[in-house]
Design an enzyme around this catalytic site. Sequence first.
Site, short mmCIF file in Angstrom:
data_model
loop_
_atom_site.label_atom_id
_atom_site.label_comp_id
_atom_site.label_asym_id
_atom_site.label_seq_id
_atom_site.Cartn_x
_atom_site.Cartn_y
_atom_site.Cartn_z
N SER A 259 0.80 -1.23 0.00
CA SER A 259 0.00 0.00 0.00
C SER A 259 0.83 1.28 0.00
O SER A 259 0.32 2.34 -0.31
CB SER A 259 -0.96 0.02 1.19
OG SER A 259 -0.27 0.23 2.39
N LYS B 12 1.22 4.64 6.92
CA LYS B 12 0.46 5.44 5.96
C LYS B 12 1.01 6.85 5.93
O LYS B 12 1.81 7.26 6.76
CB LYS B 12 -1.03 5.50 6.35
CG LYS B 12 -1.73 4.16 6.43
CD LYS B 12 -1.83 3.48 5.09
CE LYS B 12 -2.44 2.10 5.23
NZ LYS B 12 -2.34 1.32 4.03
#
Length: 176
Positions: free
Chosen positions: A43, A83
């Site tokens: 991701s 993230k």
Amino acid sequence: MVEREISLKKEIWEWTKAILIAVVLAFFLRSYVFATSIVEGTSMDPTLHNGERVIFNKAVYLLDEPERGDIVIIQHPNKNYVKRIIGLPNETVEFKDHQLYIDGQPVNEPYISPEQRQETEDFGPKKVPADQYFVVGDNRDISKDSRNGLGDINEDDIIGRSEFIIFPFDQISFTR
């Protein structure tokens, strides 16, 4: 002979003190300043890759607030996530026509490629609550993030900012 025994005991005591100080210092640094995390999944491609180990700074947000663009480690009940912060408290986040907008203004994102930008689907507008952050992965097409499962992130759940890739050794670099 007695002098030699006293000297040996002093030397052993000095070594013992040095080792104890090193262990206490390492414990303190590991617990309160720096730690490591392993990137799981894709991701955050191309910035971070599956299996890379990063060092993150646990103390940075004791003195400062998270900023847009910071790569953060998020403590979640089942696992930690890596993230990027894109939305700050009280901002309105929107993706429209493959472009990120914050409070209606376009935002440059040099950390993602034009191809990845084209994979970003429309989202929002979404107002980020006070004391929370909006996070996404750099690989927008497959990332579980604030858009689709993680939701807004409480400031207390951000446990640090990524600073370095330390493994694999041929990939050692800053992540900022």
